[in-house]
Design a protein around this motif. Structure first.
Motif, PDB file in Angstrom:
ATOM      1  N   LYS A 101       0.821  -1.222   0.000  1.00  0.00           N
ATOM      2  CA  LYS A 101       0.000   0.000   0.000  1.00  0.00           C
ATOM      3  C   LYS A 101       0.854   1.271   0.000  1.00  0.00           C
ATOM      4  N   ASP A 102       2.126   1.146   0.429  1.00  0.00           N
ATOM      5  CA  ASP A 102       3.015   2.306   0.506  1.00  0.00           C
ATOM      6  C   ASP A 102       3.965   2.424  -0.689  1.00  0.00           C
ATOM      7  N   ARG A 103       3.838   1.535  -1.665  1.00  0.00           N
ATOM      8  CA  ARG A 103       4.666   1.577  -2.871  1.00  0.00           C
ATOM      9  C   ARG A 103       3.976   2.435  -3.929  1.00  0.00           C
ATOM     10  N   PRO A 104       4.732   2.904  -4.922  1.00  0.00           N
ATOM     11  CA  PRO A 104       4.096   3.676  -6.000  1.00  0.00           C
ATOM     12  C   PRO A 104       2.956   2.878  -6.629  1.00  0.00           C
ATOM     13  N   GLN A 105       1.823   3.529  -6.809  1.00  0.00           N
ATOM     14  CA  GLN A 105       0.647   2.860  -7.355  1.00  0.00           C
ATOM     15  C   GLN A 105       0.475   3.119  -8.852  1.00  0.00           C
ATOM     16  N   ASP A 106       1.324   3.991  -9.403  1.00  0.00           N
ATOM     17  CA  ASP A 106       1.166   4.358 -10.814  1.00  0.00           C
ATOM     18  C   ASP A 106       1.934   3.449 -11.772  1.00  0.00           C
ATOM     19  N   ILE A 107       2.712   2.487 -11.240  1.00  0.00           N
ATOM     20  CA  ILE A 107       3.386   1.496 -12.091  1.00  0.00           C
ATOM     21  C   ILE A 107       3.174   0.111 -11.491  1.00  0.00           C
ATOM     22  N   THR A 108       3.247  -0.893 -12.335  1.00  0.00           N
ATOM     23  CA  THR A 108       3.005  -2.261 -11.878  1.00  0.00           C
ATOM     24  C   THR A 108       4.200  -2.780 -11.077  1.00  0.00           C
ATOM     25  N   PHE A 109       3.957  -3.837 -10.327  1.00  0.00           N
ATOM     26  CA  PHE A 109       5.043  -4.452  -9.569  1.00  0.00           C
ATOM     27  C   PHE A 109       6.090  -5.030 -10.520  1.00  0.00           C
ATOM     28  N   LEU A 110       5.659  -5.593 -11.649  1.00  0.00           N
ATOM     29  CA  LEU A 110       6.631  -6.100 -12.625  1.00  0.00           C
ATOM     30  C   LEU A 110       7.519  -4.974 -13.146  1.00  0.00           C
ATOM     31  N   ASP A 111       6.942  -3.800 -13.366  1.00  0.00           N
ATOM     32  CA  ASP A 111       7.765  -2.659 -13.781  1.00  0.00           C
ATOM     33  C   ASP A 111       8.724  -2.246 -12.669  1.00  0.00           C
ATOM     34  N   GLN A 112       8.274  -2.313 -11.423  1.00  0.00           N
ATOM     35  CA  GLN A 112       9.143  -1.999 -10.289  1.00  0.00           C
ATOM     36  C   GLN A 112      10.302  -2.994 -10.215  1.00  0.00           C
ATOM     37  N   ILE A 113      10.022  -4.266 -10.508  1.00  0.00           N
ATOM     38  CA  ILE A 113      11.079  -5.285 -10.529  1.00  0.00           C
ATOM     39  C   ILE A 113      12.069  -4.977 -11.656  1.00  0.00           C
ATOM     40  N   ARG A 114      11.561  -4.645 -12.835  1.00  0.00           N
ATOM     41  CA  ARG A 114      12.438  -4.328 -13.979  1.00  0.00           C
ATOM     42  C   ARG A 114      13.338  -3.134 -13.674  1.00  0.00           C
ATOM     43  N   ILE A 115      12.793  -2.108 -13.049  1.00  0.00           N
ATOM     44  CA  ILE A 115      13.582  -0.923 -12.674  1.00  0.00           C
ATOM     45  C   ILE A 115      14.655  -1.306 -11.660  1.00  0.00           C
ATOM     46  N   PHE A 116      14.290  -2.131 -10.689  1.00  0.00           N
ATOM     47  CA  PHE A 116      15.254  -2.608  -9.681  1.00  0.00           C
ATOM     48  C   PHE A 116      16.393  -3.375 -10.342  1.00  0.00           C
ATOM     49  N   ILE A 117      16.052  -4.278 -11.245  1.00  0.00           N
ATOM     50  CA  ILE A 117      17.063  -5.093 -11.931  1.00  0.00           C
ATOM     51  C   ILE A 117      18.002  -4.217 -12.760  1.00  0.00           C
ATOM     52  N   ALA A 118      17.441  -3.195 -13.403  1.00  0.00           N
ATOM     53  CA  ALA A 118      18.247  -2.314 -14.258  1.00  0.00           C
ATOM     54  C   ALA A 118      19.143  -1.362 -13.463  1.00  0.00           C
ATOM     55  N   SER A 119      18.790  -1.133 -12.199  1.00  0.00           N
ATOM     56  CA  SER A 119      19.602  -0.226 -11.378  1.00  0.00           C
ATOM     57  C   SER A 119      20.841  -0.947 -10.873  1.00  0.00           C
TER      58      SER A 119
END
Length: 176
Positions: free
Chosen positions: A155-173
């Motif tokens: 509930k406290d994570r960004p709601q404007d992008i999907t969790f899969l997108d959050q995973i992709r961003i994490f992997i790319a960082s």
């Protein structure tokens, strides 16, 4: 409970364990008669356990890499399994529920517990190897209070992008 209902043994290694944020679901399932706590357990085979974005724990289906992982075993009803699959995003490609061999832990007698066939929620195969690389091919033997310090509830994570997108961003960082 109908006699024909087949219950499933589930190995939990992260936020579903006692004392962690998603354990409230397990408690609700237990109170409703849809889950039974079976005890502590450890994987028979070493497997990577890593943290992804927001310190979310992921078990990776890369047998032989990482360490043996400690967690908890629960027996769950078909109704409970639907709720767990929903939480773990199996239909959205977040996790996939696959078989795992677990050794029940017997206090004071390491390695002597019974081997149990169970199921666990693994990081989806579409990004598991990348997650392993992003974590420097270093895993954890258990998800603990140390890792949970950086955990961010859904509930406290960004709601404007999907969790899969959050995973992709994490992997790319790059790792810190």
């Amino acid at each position: 409970m109908a006699a024909e209902e087949k219950w499933t043994v589930i190995f939990t290694y992260g936020t579903l364990k006692r004392g962690f944020s998603n354990h409230v679901l397990m408690q609700d399932l237990i109170l409703a008669g849809n889950a039974i706590y079976l005890g502590h357990a450890i994987t028979v085979t070493p497997l990577p356990l890593v943290c992804g974005p927001y310190s979310v724990p992921f078990l990776l289906n890369l047998p032989g890499a990482g360490d043996k992982v400690r967690g908890e075993l629960y027996s769950v009803s078909p109704r409970a399994l639907i709720r767990l699959d929903e939480l773990e995003g199996t239909l959205r490609g977040h996790y996939e529920r696959l078989p795992i061999s677990i050794r029940e832990e017997v206090q004071g007698r390491e390695g002597e517990g019974e081997i149990v066939k169970a199921e666990a929620y693994y990081a989806h195969r579409s990004y598991a190897e990348q997650l392993w690389s992003r974590n420097g091919m270093k895993g954890l033997c258990c998800y603990s209070e140390k890792e949970v310090l950086d955990y961010v509830k859904r509930k406290d994570r960004p709601q404007d992008i999907t969790f899969l997108d959050q995973i992709r961003i994490f992997i790319a960082s790059s790792a810190n």
